[in-house]
Design a protein around this motif. Structure first.
Motif: not given
Length: 460
Positions: A177, A459-460, A161-165, A112, A158-159
């Protein structure tokens, strides 16, 4: 120089101490029971306040992602926290990648990308550090925010809310993010700040390698509620005791550890350096012990050594700061007010004195100098003298030193403007040429010269 002493365990003959970064202050430090050595009265409050950061770190991260504003140090309590393995470093641009720990299969977690905020603090072995000082594979603790300005982010945006992905086999939260870092610290630095120690329960050894069972606890904890973790070690694990560097074989020869089989260690309190390495047997996440500090003297020696490394680095690259205000005069004359960034040894800040000659050079958010390309940073720098040095009373946010200077120069350069990052050198610091990757040429014409671009990161 003032220091704060925090004992690992009362039975230790030498307590752990670490150099006090000036910005870590909080009134909540009064809630902690700290033992301080006598100090100069103006520094007494600063000492207790370093450990107070642990109270903020224990608070839950903000539910809503937070984006810092230019010219403002963000509150630590609004940061998002995670930890993982340092797998890539671009030290010249103060960025890298971390394999974030999750409930999934650790080895499958994609690296990351992260970028240090210009005022972001790196700590290694209880002392200030640069990214270049930290070995790849080291387990790091992170406190981070959304990019302050996504249009110039040095890593992918990153979006929100990317931590919820959730990623298959990796779990949730491996690519938050919040990738602009305020505080990056290794395991012993984190434990010292939190007032915690690792308590060794049992060792299981075969052929100079094996497994340790240990729990991370508060120093005075009885350990009843602490969860026990298993971690590997091997013949390369460094063991530090007082002024000695030992090996696993040395502990076996002394009878402290068995030549083979299991032995109870009775909750021995230590500090650990943690890394990660592949583990057989289908284990998802198991960390590896790179270093064991058995007492406070050993840890203090490691801290002192790293602190000296960082002091020499800053004197060669100049103190980072940002511009608060500019008072323009005639014919290029100006007086600049700037706040020095925090987290460094007190002796560096002590070099900024009223009346001394100094130089100020524009810098990027990555802290890269601007340079003419032939004669080092000093060629492009504005020259003058420090008119005033003031210290902000009360609480100072992490990232700030709380020290503000007024600098009078005879010819201001374009990059020295409010909210912009600069570097400052007292004239008695070394005048050296930084390597090519650490400065921006005045002929730079593209973003590729500046970073390179974030496209070097997936960009994961």
């Amino acid at each position: 120089m003032s220091r704060l002493f925090l004992n690992i365990e009362d039975r230790f003959s030498n307590p752990i101490s670490f150099h006090l970064p000036l910005p870590l202050r909080s009134q909540s430090a009064r809630m902690l029971k700290l033992s301080l050595i006598p100090m100069h009265p103006t520094l007494t409050s600063l000492a207790a306040l370093y450990i107070s950061l642990s109270l903020l770190a224990n608070a839950a991260s903000a539910d809503e992602p937070f984006r810092p504003e230019p010219g403002t140090f963000p509150p630590l309590e609004k940061s998002h926290s995670y930890r993982g393995e340092l797998v890539f470093v671009d030290h010249a641009n103060r960025r890298g990648s971390i394999r974030v720990q999750s409930i999934g299969v650790f080895r499958r977690n994609a690296p990351h990308p992260f970028a240090m905020l210009p005022y972001g603090i790196v700590r290694y072995r209880g002392a200030p550090a640069d990214l270049r000082d930290i070995p790849l594979g080291t387990i790091m603790h992170v406190r981070a925010f959304l990019p302050p300005d996504p249009t110039i982010s040095a890593v992918p945006v990153l979006p929100v809310d990317n931590r919820k992905k959730t990623v298959s086999l990796s779990g949730v939260g491996i690519a938050p993010a919040e990738n602009h870092v305020l505080l990056l610290e290794d395991e012993p630095s984190y434990c010292q700040r939190e007032g915690k120690v690792w308590k060794l329960k049992e060792v299981n050894l075969q052929n100079n390698q094996g497994m340790v069972l240990a729990s991370l606890e508060a120093k005075q904890s009885d350990g009843d509620d602490a969860s026990v973790e298993s971690m590997t070690f091997d013949a390369a694990t460094r063991i530090w005791r007082g002024r000695e560097r030992l090996s696993v074989k040395d502990l076996i020869d002394e009878g402290n550890w068995p030549a083979s089989g299991k032995k109870s260690l009775g909750g021995q309190a230590v500090l650990l350096g943690l890394t990660w390495k592949p583990t057989p047997g289908g284990v998802f996440t198991r960390f590896h012990i790179s270093d064991i500090w058995l007492d406070g003297t050993a840890m203090q020696r490691a801290t002192d050594n790293q602190n000296e490394v960082h002091k020499a680095f800053i004197r060669g690259r100049w103190m980072p700061a940002w511009v608060d205000a500019v008072e323009y005069g005639k014919f290029g004359h100006a007086t600049v007010t700037a706040t020095l960034f925090g987290g460094m040894d007190a002796s560096l800040y002590a070099d900024f004195k009223q009346g001394i000659a100094a130089l100020m050079n524009a810098a990027e958010n990555t802290l890269k100098h601007t340079e003419g390309g032939t004669a080092g940073p000093s060629q492009m720098a504005a020259r003058g003298s420090i008119l005033e040095v003031t210290t902000t009373p009360g609480d100072v946010p992490l990232g700030s030193s709380g020290i503000q200077i007024r600098f009078e120069m005879d010819l201001i350069t374009e990059g020295i403007r409010p909210t912009r990052v600069v570097r400052i050198r007292p004239a008695n610091w070394p005048d050296v040429h930084v390597p090519r990757e650490e400065y921006l040429s005045d002929g730079a014409s593209s973003v590729n010269e500046r970073f390179p671009t974030p496209d070097i990161f997936p960009k994961y």
